[in-house]
Design an enzyme around this catalytic site. Structure first.
Site, short mmCIF file in Angstrom:
data_model
loop_
_atom_site.label_atom_id
_atom_site.label_comp_id
_atom_site.label_asym_id
_atom_site.label_seq_id
_atom_site.Cartn_x
_atom_site.Cartn_y
_atom_site.Cartn_z
CE LYS A 71 23.05 7.33 -35.36
NZ LYS A 71 24.31 7.82 -35.01
CD GLU A 131 20.77 11.89 -29.89
OE1 GLU A 131 20.64 10.99 -30.74
OE2 GLU A 131 21.78 12.01 -29.17
CB SER A 152 20.37 5.39 -33.71
OG SER A 152 20.06 6.18 -32.57
CG HIS A 181 18.48 9.63 -35.08
ND1 HIS A 181 19.48 9.76 -34.14
CD2 HIS A 181 17.47 8.96 -34.48
CE1 HIS A 181 19.08 9.19 -33.00
NE2 HIS A 181 17.88 8.70 -33.19
CG ASN A 182 23.09 11.44 -34.36
OD1 ASN A 182 22.27 10.54 -34.42
ND2 ASN A 182 24.36 11.22 -34.04
#
Ligand code: ATR
Length: 475
Positions: free
Chosen positions: A186, A193, A131, A189-190
């Protein structure tokens, strides 16, 4: 054939791959380079060859021969079929114990499938979340490698050397867990986000249309928030975007940008996966849907004339007080979306036997990635204090803050509803908070309905077992 001197190889030299290769070279590693189209490899060496020790290889065979054993190859090609094609090409050239790393944005289910296939051949396959975008790849990303423990022994130090450093100096890279764990984390995480960006967008909308602030003033407000508990990369760049003036028109940049948001799909994956795992991630889901709504010009056009309150801003004397309430609502909603994201990681970790260190995930997001923030150190500490924490909302510190913010949060959502400003993120987060704290939920009625029409049975509060009522009528 070349001497095997390179510590790492990178194949796929578009911007992300090139920047990652340069980052390795800048940290003193000899980097073998490969790309399907050799011209890209040559261009990279011509432009950046002076930055370190590169070994450009035209053929996959020369590339593999240039690598020290165990060989470590980072694949940075287009996610999907290209990744499978490249894996097949290299798997045939590698030996047992070599490490093949996929640094693309793969779906964790694909990573699990690929890892299993390569494990059977004795090759370590490491699906790795990376990232931080192009800048992060070059100057220090947050790195989330999955795969075997053993692969991390030889790969970990290399990745840690190029990773971002957290404010306390520790590298933003850790072994997440077996097979698809890295790409899963990941993905979450997105998703987080997306939620962060949506909540910030809602805060902006409220400051604009309820507080009546101009973009410059909102930029200043975000700058002030960025000195407090909301201190984060996303708040920082939000202020920059809002302060930006469009050169062509002289108008605030935000007013000349088309208001349909786009998405590449990791947010959607997060929500799809959450549904499969049975984990409520309403904050993340609303963020994904909000982008979708914004992009539906057809629906928006058809509904434009529907009635609603006029958007009269508050009197200037009340605006400052309202802005501070928005900060509280934003913070509380943010805690909820992170809590939901971590619930997903917990659930997947149990489902797939990954044994993910929940605090370590927060620790490696403190730098390099898009959601980097002071806040993440608090999450790290919360899980350090209690690794079994069922929800971040139960952490003493977060519970106290959110409890203190809840009046403001309700007031902001009520004002938004009253004034017709959509706040799906704030509203969903607050509803989730109230649902968790409710003594009784109307799901009791839902169970009654299910038993009525489908004899699905129900459990009782006062006795063990499952029950069915013989409902009246001729059903
Ligand atoms: P860009 O990011 O430049 O738009 P892309 O199509 O997303 O390009 O591809 C990114 C990288 O994946 C490139 O290095 C590309 O190789 P080329 O430079 O030869 O196009 C690589 N790539 C895409 N599909 C591939 C495949 N089937 N096999 C090998 N490499 C592939």
């Amino acid at each position: 054939s070349p001497k095997a001197t390179a510590q790492i190889g990178v194949t796929g030299l578009a911007v992300m791959g090139s920047n990652l290769a340069r980052n390795f070279a800048r940290h003193g590693h000899t980097v073998a380079l490969h790309n399907r189209t050799y011209a890209k490899t040559e261009a990279l060496v011509a432009e950046h060859g002076h930055e370190g020790d590169f070994f450009p290889a035209e053929s996959a065979e020369d590339f593999v021969a240039a690598l020290q054993k165990p060989r470590r190859i980072v694949i940075m090609v287009k996610a999907g079929d290209a990744t499978d094609a490249v894996i097949d090409e290299f798997a045939a050239l590698l030996d047992e114990g070599d490490v093949l790393i996929d640094g693309g944005n793969a779906h964790f289910a694909d990573t699990r499938r690929r890892e299993k296939a390569l494990r059977d051949k004795g090759i370590h396959f490491v699906g790795t979340g990376i990232s931080g975008g192009e800048e992060g790849a070059l100057h220090g990303p947050s790195i989330m490698p999955g795969g075997s423990e053993e692969s991390y022994k030889s790969l970990g130090p290399l990745l840690e050397s190029i990773a971002a450093k957290a404010p306390d100096g520790t590298p933003c890279c850790t072994h997440i867990g077996p097979d698809g764990a890295g790409h899963f984390v990941k993905m979450v995480h997105n998703g987080i986000e997306y939620a962060d960006m949506q909540l910030i967008a809602e805060a902006y909308d409220l400051l604009r249309h309820v507080a009546g602030y101009e973009p410059q003033r909102i930029a200043e407000t975000f700058r002030t928030w960025n000195t407090g508990r909301l201190d984060s990369y996303l708040i920082e760049i939000t202020a920059e975007v809002l302060a930006h003036t469009d050169a062509a028109t002289g108008r605030p940049f935000v007013d000349v940008v088309a208001d349909g948001a786009e998405q590449k799909g990791t947010g959607r994956w997060t929500v799809q996966t959450a549904l499969d795992l049975g984990i409520p991630v309403s904050g993340i889901a609303e963020a994904v849907f909000a982008r979708s709504v914004s992009g539906h010009a057809d629906l928006r056009g058809a509904a434009r004339e529907l009635p609603g309150p006029a958007r009269e801003p508050l009197a200037p004397a009340e605006a400052g007080e309202f802005a501070s309430l928005v900060e509280e609502a934003l913070y509380a909603s943010k805690v909820v979306s992170y809590a939901q994201g971590w619930n997903m990681i917990t659930a997947a970790s149990a489902e797939y036997g990954w044994d993910i260190d929940l605090g370590a995930v927060a620790a490696i997001w403190r730098g390099g990635c898009i959601i980097r923030a002071a806040f993440l150190d608090r999450i790290r500490a919360a899980f350090a204090a209690d690794p079994q924490l069922p929800t971040l909302l139960a952490d003493k510190g977060f519970a106290a803050e959110v409890g203190k913010a809840q009046d403001a949060w309700r007031s902001v959502v009520a004002t938004a509803v009253g004034r017709g400003v959509p706040t799906p993120g704030f509203s969903a987060a607050l509803a989730y908070y109230d649902a968790l704290r409710a003594e009784r939920l109307p799901a009791a009625l839902t169970q009654g309905q299910r038993d009525f029409f489908g004899a699905h049975t129900y459990r009782r509060t006062d006795r063990e077992g499952s029950f069915h009522t013989l409902w009246g009528g001729d059903r």
